[in-house]
Design an enzyme around this catalytic site. Structure first.
Site, PDB file in Angstrom:
ATOM      1  CB  SER A  93      -8.210   0.632   5.776  1.00 37.62           C
ATOM      2  OG  SER A  93      -8.826   1.882   5.967  1.00 37.62           O
TER       3      SER A  93
ATOM      4  CE  LYS B 254      -3.912   1.951   2.627  1.00 35.26           C
ATOM      5  NZ  LYS B 254      -4.787   1.723   3.812  1.00 35.26           N
TER       6      LYS B 254
ATOM      7  CB  SER C 240      -7.971   3.456   2.884  1.00 37.13           C
ATOM      8  OG  SER C 240      -7.080   2.897   3.836  1.00 37.13           O
TER       9      SER C 240
END
Length: 600
Positions: free
Chosen positions: A174, A76, A150
């Protein structure tokens, strides 16, 4: 090999059988990604040229010694990878780190290959996967629906077979939400067990690094390698596993009906009931519990002063360049500027009350099951009502880190009516440091689903659960003459032992150079005045262990040694009486360092 599954065991078998090389795996992944730019998965995709140093570090001879040899993974883009920009999905914020995040370092040391940095809801603020200037990430099963966020790109990369596993972050869900929406396992470890050093903070006191995997076994492998205590991280916590219990002894709870049933989303209630029936068939007793304290805690995260943490994390940047933020992200984070110290303390007191009330729930159950979310929304629905719908998605996820729980999301069926053929996920929750209990429970639960992995057609492996498999090998920590290349190492290799990893003990040991020799030997003593000592972990077939132990002379013996990640393994220990005439060499940190000092 174009249809090769990227689950870790399948890749390792292919490497061991010399069917494919790590370079060829990455080339295969690049071909899979051809024409898929519209999915907006990557912010930075590493080229073959950028990956060349990783390929060169993986000679064939290292396959058995590196547990993640040649395993491709995604990161990420709020987690640092050395020399690659970290953007947090905000181009103006970007910087180039001079070292990788601590957790990334552990994975690369184990042989894993970073494929690239993935898209996310900007500054990890959102559960939707649409709040990014790099574009929205559509669902891997139906592009009209959201991927969840996210950690959107991290989930899609694994689901589509572009990475074996990936790293995300999980402050409010997330990691778990996009795992649920894309038929993946999403492990949210106990807060602090995976170091957040080198991670752009969202709420620093709550942030967790999370793991996306194709099945529970892979999540466990990554967890074991990456859960190394980091003394340089103020929020890192040594992993101290709770006492292992048999899977079948765990007591399972689900929320009372009024807390999970909604006339708007009846399929969610149906799917949860179908899974409780499955668990009953596996021999579990299911209890209904009132989770009101948890649901009340969930509201504190975005309706209380914890938004101020998000503002504090990027205060200097947002005050200088507020126009650089994605509009919805800016609206949410700037609300944190209004919170007062009085409000923060008041909310903290309220949270402590809810923590105490939540503790009572664990008196009757060991694991709580909830739907990960109540539904999945379309991209259009989220665009029209971004904040309210995002908040609804966090109903069963927002409270986890506030209450210091561990959790794992597991694929648990498909919607049939309102959301045809979209994945449904169940989150398994337990108190902090119950990660391994959750993994043991989730393994047969996931296998019983008889489903595919991610959006691929490869089935979930039906291996024997860990706690039912008879042990065949023993892990052994060595710290002296048995280390690689030293005089007694042959006693390990002759017994078919294999090096698993190099690491350190917990910072609780004194180290002594004992009398006698050659061969010269050290003594390891557990002590409150101790430090972390370098060790090698070898895996020896159990059938050879007895003959190995029989050759160990006094004052040495085999006992249990605590490692830096809080786990315990068999290892060399020393009788206390032997240190009276020994030299304290703890300050050297390792036997090699001490021996080198003698030759200077």
């Amino acid at each position: 090999m174009k249809d090769l599954s990227l689950d870790i065991d399948s890749l390792r078998r292919a490497y061991q059988q010399k069917c494919i090389t790590p370079r060829e795996v990455v080339e295969m992944i690049h071909k899979r990604m051809d024409g898929q730019e519209w999915r907006n998965v990557w912010i930075t995709k590493l080229t073959l040229e950028q990956l060349e140093p990783y390929f060169r570090s993986l000679p064939f001879s290292k396959i058995d010694s590196l547990p993640l040899y040649g395993i491709p993974f995604a990161i990420k883009d709020n987690i640092d990878l050395v020399d690659i920009p970290t953007t947090a999905a905000c181009p103006e914020y970007a910087y180039i780190p001079t070292e990788s995040a601590y957790v990334v370092q552990q994975l690369i040391h184990a042989g894993a290959i970073p494929i690239g940095k993935t898209n996310l809801d900007q500054f990890a603020t959102g559960l939707v996967g649409t709040r990014s200037p790099y574009g929205s990430c559509p669902n891997s099963f139906n592009p009209q629906y959201i991927s969840g966020g996210s950690s959107s790109g991290s989930a899609i990369a694994v689901a589509l077979g572009w990475a074996s596993f990936s790293l995300g972050t999980d402050t409010a869900g997330s990691g778990r939400v996009p795992a649920s929406f894309n038929n993946l396992v999403g492990l949210k470890p106990t807060r602090g067990v995976l170091s957040t050093k080198g991670v752009v903070p969202a709420c620093r006191t709550l942030d967790c690094v999370s793991i996306f995997a194709l099945h529970v076994g892979d999540a466990k492998k990554v967890f074991n390698i990456s859960s190394i205590y980091n003394q340089k991280d103020s929020y890192s916590r040594p992993f101290h596993a709770r006492k292992n219990r048999s899977v079948n002894q765990l007591k399972i709870g689900i929320p009372i009906k009024k807390q999970i049933f909604s006339e708007e989303f009846p399929e969610t209630y149906r799917l949860l009931n179908e899974n409780t029936s499955l668990l009953k068939n596996l021999g579990y007793e299911i209890l209904q519990v009132d989770i009101s304290p948890m649901l009340q805690a969930a509201k504190l995260l975005y309706e209380g002063p914890w938004l101020a943490e998000r503002y504090a994390a990027i205060k200097e940047f947002i005050e200088k360049q507020p126009e650089s933020l994605f509009p919805t992200t800016r609206e949410i984070i700037t609300c944190g500027k209004k919170a007062s110290a009085v409000e923060a303390f008041t909310a903290s007191y309220r949270l402590q009350d809810l923590i105490r009330e939540s503790e009572k729930i664990w008196e009757s159950i060991d694991v709580l099951l909830t739907p990960t979310t109540q539904t999945i929304y379309t991209l259009k629905e989220i665009d029209s009502d971004p904040i309210r719908l995002n908040s609804l998605l966090g109903t069963f996820t927002n409270f986890m880190n506030l209450l210091d729980f561990s959790a794992i999301t597991v694929p648990a069926g498909r919607y049939r009516e309102q959301l045809p053929d979209l994945p449904f996920g169940i989150t398994c929750v337990a108190p902090s440091f119950s990660d391994l209990d959750l993994i043991r429970f989730a393994t047969p639960f996931h296998q019983a689903q008889k489903c595919s992995m991610g959006a691929t057609e490869h089935p979930v492996p039906q291996d024997v659960p860990d706690d039912k498999a008879p042990p065949t090998h023993v892990a052994l920590a060595v710290c002296g003459a048995h280390l690689s290349g030293l005089p007694l190492n042959h006693q390990l290799t002759e017994r078919q032992a294999k090096l698993l990893k190099c690491c350190k003990t917990a910072p609780s040991y004194q180290f002594f150079a004992l009398e006698g020799g050659p061969p010269y030997r050290p003594g390891l003593i557990r002590s409150n005045q101790g430090d972390a000592i370098e060790v090698e972990i070898w895996e020896m077939p159990l059938k050879h262990f007895g003959s190995f132990v029989a050759n160990i002379p006094e004052p040495l013996g085999i006992g249990k040694v605590e490692l830096e990640n809080g786990s315990w393994v068999s290892g060399f220990i020393c009788e206390d009486y032997a240190i009276e005439k020994a030299v304290d060499i703890t300050s050297f940190g390792s036997w090699r360092n001490y021996m080198s000092s003698l030759n200077q």
